[in-house]
Design a protein around this motif. Structure first.
Motif, PDB file in Angstrom:
ATOM      1  N   MET A  64       0.877  -1.172   0.000  1.00  0.00           N
ATOM      2  CA  MET A  64       0.000   0.000   0.000  1.00  0.00           C
ATOM      3  C   MET A  64       0.908   1.213   0.000  1.00  0.00           C
ATOM      4  O   MET A  64       1.722   1.381   0.912  1.00  0.00           O
ATOM      5  CB  MET A  64      -0.914   0.008   1.226  1.00  0.00           C
ATOM      6  CG  MET A  64      -1.979  -1.063   1.207  1.00  0.00           C
ATOM      7  SD  MET A  64      -3.133  -0.877   2.581  1.00  0.00           S
ATOM      8  CE  MET A  64      -4.221  -2.270   2.284  1.00  0.00           C
ATOM      9  N   ASP A  65       0.774   2.045  -1.031  1.00  0.00           N
ATOM     10  CA  ASP A  65       1.639   3.204  -1.136  1.00  0.00           C
ATOM     11  C   ASP A  65       0.860   4.387  -1.674  1.00  0.00           C
ATOM     12  O   ASP A  65      -0.243   4.248  -2.208  1.00  0.00           O
ATOM     13  CB  ASP A  65       2.856   2.897  -2.013  1.00  0.00           C
ATOM     14  CG  ASP A  65       2.481   2.507  -3.433  1.00  0.00           C
ATOM     15  OD1 ASP A  65       1.350   2.020  -3.645  1.00  0.00           O
ATOM     16  OD2 ASP A  65       3.309   2.682  -4.347  1.00  0.00           O
ATOM     17  N   SER A  66       1.429   5.554  -1.526  1.00  0.00           N
ATOM     18  CA  SER A  66       0.841   6.778  -2.043  1.00  0.00           C
ATOM     19  C   SER A  66       1.980   7.767  -2.271  1.00  0.00           C
ATOM     20  O   SER A  66       3.122   7.540  -1.817  1.00  0.00           O
ATOM     21  CB  SER A  66      -0.189   7.346  -1.059  1.00  0.00           C
ATOM     22  OG  SER A  66       0.381   7.524   0.218  1.00  0.00           O
ATOM     23  N   TYR A  67       1.691   8.843  -2.979  1.00  0.00           N
ATOM     24  CA  TYR A  67       2.752   9.824  -3.197  1.00  0.00           C
ATOM     25  C   TYR A  67       2.165  11.199  -3.454  1.00  0.00           C
ATOM     26  O   TYR A  67       0.984  11.357  -3.817  1.00  0.00           O
ATOM     27  CB  TYR A  67       3.674   9.413  -4.344  1.00  0.00           C
ATOM     28  CG  TYR A  67       3.032   9.109  -5.674  1.00  0.00           C
ATOM     29  CD1 TYR A  67       2.884  10.113  -6.646  1.00  0.00           C
ATOM     30  CD2 TYR A  67       2.611   7.816  -5.999  1.00  0.00           C
ATOM     31  CE1 TYR A  67       2.331   9.843  -7.886  1.00  0.00           C
ATOM     32  CE2 TYR A  67       2.053   7.538  -7.236  1.00  0.00           C
ATOM     33  CZ  TYR A  67       1.920   8.538  -8.167  1.00  0.00           C
ATOM     34  OH  TYR A  67       1.368   8.275  -9.399  1.00  0.00           O
ATOM     35  N   LEU A  68       3.008  12.202  -3.236  1.00  0.00           N
ATOM     36  CA  LEU A  68       2.639  13.598  -3.441  1.00  0.00           C
ATOM     37  C   LEU A  68       3.551  14.180  -4.501  1.00  0.00           C
ATOM     38  O   LEU A  68       4.772  13.940  -4.480  1.00  0.00           O
ATOM     39  CB  LEU A  68       2.753  14.367  -2.125  1.00  0.00           C
ATOM     40  CG  LEU A  68       2.355  15.834  -2.085  1.00  0.00           C
ATOM     41  CD1 LEU A  68       1.814  16.209  -0.700  1.00  0.00           C
ATOM     42  CD2 LEU A  68       3.517  16.763  -2.445  1.00  0.00           C
ATOM     43  N   LEU A  69       2.983  14.927  -5.415  1.00  0.00           N
ATOM     44  CA  LEU A  69       3.722  15.578  -6.501  1.00  0.00           C
ATOM     45  C   LEU A  69       3.595  17.091  -6.373  1.00  0.00           C
ATOM     46  O   LEU A  69       2.499  17.603  -6.108  1.00  0.00           O
ATOM     47  CB  LEU A  69       3.192  15.143  -7.867  1.00  0.00           C
ATOM     48  CG  LEU A  69       3.296  13.636  -8.199  1.00  0.00           C
ATOM     49  CD1 LEU A  69       2.445  13.319  -9.408  1.00  0.00           C
ATOM     50  CD2 LEU A  69       4.741  13.247  -8.446  1.00  0.00           C
ATOM     51  N   ARG A  70       4.708  17.785  -6.587  1.00  0.00           N
ATOM     52  CA  ARG A  70       4.665  19.243  -6.499  1.00  0.00           C
ATOM     53  C   ARG A  70       5.766  19.826  -7.390  1.00  0.00           C
ATOM     54  O   ARG A  70       6.885  19.315  -7.423  1.00  0.00           O
ATOM     55  CB  ARG A  70       4.864  19.678  -5.049  1.00  0.00           C
ATOM     56  CG  ARG A  70       4.773  21.190  -4.813  1.00  0.00           C
ATOM     57  CD  ARG A  70       4.866  21.496  -3.315  1.00  0.00           C
ATOM     58  NE  ARG A  70       3.674  21.036  -2.613  1.00  0.00           N
ATOM     59  CZ  ARG A  70       3.672  20.650  -1.325  1.00  0.00           C
ATOM     60  NH1 ARG A  70       4.783  20.624  -0.627  1.00  0.00           N
ATOM     61  NH2 ARG A  70       2.544  20.266  -0.771  1.00  0.00           N
ATOM     62  N   ARG A  71       5.429  20.870  -8.136  1.00  0.00           N
ATOM     63  CA  ARG A  71       6.417  21.557  -8.958  1.00  0.00           C
ATOM     64  C   ARG A  71       7.361  22.347  -8.065  1.00  0.00           C
ATOM     65  O   ARG A  71       6.927  23.062  -7.157  1.00  0.00           O
ATOM     66  CB  ARG A  71       5.743  22.500  -9.925  1.00  0.00           C
ATOM     67  CG  ARG A  71       4.927  21.808 -11.005  1.00  0.00           C
ATOM     68  CD  ARG A  71       5.801  21.176 -12.059  1.00  0.00           C
ATOM     69  NE  ARG A  71       4.991  20.465 -13.067  1.00  0.00           N
ATOM     70  CZ  ARG A  71       5.487  19.645 -13.968  1.00  0.00           C
ATOM     71  NH1 ARG A  71       6.780  19.397 -13.990  1.00  0.00           N
ATOM     72  NH2 ARG A  71       4.698  19.047 -14.843  1.00  0.00           N
ATOM     73  N   THR A  72       8.626  22.214  -8.290  1.00  0.00           N
ATOM     74  CA  THR A  72       9.615  22.974  -7.540  1.00  0.00           C
ATOM     75  C   THR A  72      10.635  23.555  -8.505  1.00  0.00           C
ATOM     76  O   THR A  72      10.774  23.094  -9.639  1.00  0.00           O
ATOM     77  CB  THR A  72      10.368  22.088  -6.529  1.00  0.00           C
ATOM     78  OG1 THR A  72      11.060  21.046  -7.240  1.00  0.00           O
ATOM     79  CG2 THR A  72       9.412  21.450  -5.541  1.00  0.00           C
ATOM     80  N   SER A  73      11.332  24.554  -8.071  1.00  0.00           N
ATOM     81  CA  SER A  73      12.432  25.095  -8.869  1.00  0.00           C
ATOM     82  C   SER A  73      13.696  24.334  -8.552  1.00  0.00           C
ATOM     83  O   SER A  73      13.924  23.922  -7.407  1.00  0.00           O
ATOM     84  CB  SER A  73      12.631  26.585  -8.575  1.00  0.00           C
ATOM     85  OG  SER A  73      12.896  26.782  -7.213  1.00  0.00           O
ATOM     86  N   ARG A  74      14.536  24.083  -9.515  1.00  0.00           N
ATOM     87  CA  ARG A  74      15.767  23.342  -9.310  1.00  0.00           C
ATOM     88  C   ARG A  74      16.778  24.177  -8.532  1.00  0.00           C
ATOM     89  O   ARG A  74      16.804  25.371  -8.603  1.00  0.00           O
ATOM     90  CB  ARG A  74      16.368  22.930 -10.660  1.00  0.00           C
ATOM     91  CG  ARG A  74      15.617  21.791 -11.302  1.00  0.00           C
ATOM     92  CD  ARG A  74      16.295  21.369 -12.593  1.00  0.00           C
ATOM     93  NE  ARG A  74      15.593  20.253 -13.223  1.00  0.00           N
ATOM     94  CZ  ARG A  74      15.914  18.994 -13.041  1.00  0.00           C
ATOM     95  NH1 ARG A  74      16.889  18.667 -12.232  1.00  0.00           N
ATOM     96  NH2 ARG A  74      15.248  18.039 -13.660  1.00  0.00           N
TER      97      ARG A  74
END
Length: 249
Positions: A239-249
Motif C-alpha cells: 500500500m503506497d501513495s505519493y505527493l507531486l509538487r512543482r519545484t524550482s531546481r
C-alpha cells in the motif's frame, strides 16, 4: 435479500500503525458486539494481523468473525467489475453475520479512513434494511504520508488535488500546486513530464516496514519503481501513495 444489523460502525485504523486509531475508535471497538475481519487471501496475512493486533489492544470483548474477500473479475469493464465486487462483499458480510447470530453493533476496521478512497460506506448501503452507519475517522494515508516526510500538504494559498493512478493515466497531471495520488499500482508517475516535478513517495506508512523516497522525479523515478517491486515481492502486498509538487531546481 441481504439482511443487515441495525447498527454498523466503520472505524478508521490508519495505514497499519497501532497508534493510528483514535481514542473514539478504541471506545467503539470496546462497545461493539461483533467485529467483522476480512481475509484477503494468500500472502496478505499481515493485513488481517494488524486488525487483530488493534482488536487485542482495545481489550474488547466483542465476538470476532472472519469472511473471505472475493476477487474482482478483470474481464469486466471497470465500473461493472467494481459494482459486482461490492455486491458480493455485501453478501459475504450478510452470510457471516447470519452465522454469528449476535445482537448489537457490528464494527469493521477500515484501512485509512472510511470516507477517503474506501468503498465500505458504499457496501454498507447495499444492505437491507439500510443500517444506521456510524463513521469513526482514523489517520488517512495522506496525513501519514505528509507526516512521515515532515512536509505540509499544501503550499501557501495553494490548491491540493487528490486523485487516483487510474485518473492520472487518463487525464494527466491536474492543474494546481500539489497533487496526491493514491491507488496507483502501475507507477503512473513514470509517464509524467518530469521537469521540476518533485515526488514524495511512501509505502507501509506508520509500520515497521515503512519505506520513504523523495526527490526530483527524474532522479528518483527508477529507484521508486524498483523499491516498490522488491517490497511487493517480499511482503506479498503493498500500500503506497505519493505527493507531486512543482519545484524550482
Amino acid at each position: 435479500m441481504i439482511r443487515a444489523p441495525k447498527d454498523i460502525w466503520l472505524i478508521g485504523i490508519g495505514t497499519g500503525s497501532l497508534s493510528h486509531i483514535t481514542l473514539e475508535g478504541v471506545a467503539a471497538l470496546r462497545d461493539a458486539a461483533l467485529i467483522l475481519v476480512p481475509r484477503k487471501g494468500a500472502g496478505k496475512d499481515d493485513l488481517a494481523e494488524v486488525r487483530h493486533q488493534i482488536i487485542a489492544a482495545s481489550e474488547t470483548r466483542a465476538k470476532v468473525v472472519h469472511f473471505d474477500y472475493p476477487e474482482r473479475d478483470p474481464a469486466l469493464p471497470y465500473q461493472e467489475r467494481v459494482a459486482l465486487w461490492h455486491d458480493e462483499i455485501a453478501n459475504r458480510w450478510a452470510a457471516a453475520l447470519d452465522t454469528a447470530q449476535v445482537e448489537g453493533p457490528v464494527a469493521l476496521l477500515v484501512w485509512g479512513d472510511p470516507s477517503l478512497y474506501d468503498s465500505t460506506l458504499r457496501i454498507a448501503a447495499r444492505l437491507t434494511p439500510e443500517p444506521n452507519v456510524r463513521v469513526i475517522p482514523g489517520i488517512t494515508a495522506i496525513q501519514a504520508l505528509t507526516a512521515a516526510h515532515a512536509i505540509p500538504l499544501n503550499t501557501v494559498n495553494g490548491a491540493v488535488h487528490v486523485t487516483t493512478g487510474r485518473r492520472l493515466r487518463t487525464h494527466g497531471l491536474p492543474q494546481g500546486d500539489t497533487t496526491v495520488v493514491m491507488l496507483d499500482g502501475e507507477c503512473t508517475f513514470k509517464d509524467l513530464p518530469p521537469d521540476g516535478l518533485h515526488i514524495w513517495w511512501g509505502a507501509y506508512l506508520g509500520t515497521r516496514n515503512q519505506i520513504l523516497i523523495h526527490g526530483l522525479l527524474d532522479e528518483v523515478c527508477d529507484e521508486i519503481i524498483q523499491t516498490r517491486s522488491d517490497a511487493r515481492a517480499q511482503y506479498g502486498w503493498i500500500m503506497d501513495s505519493y505527493l507531486l509538487r512543482r519545484t524550482s531546481r
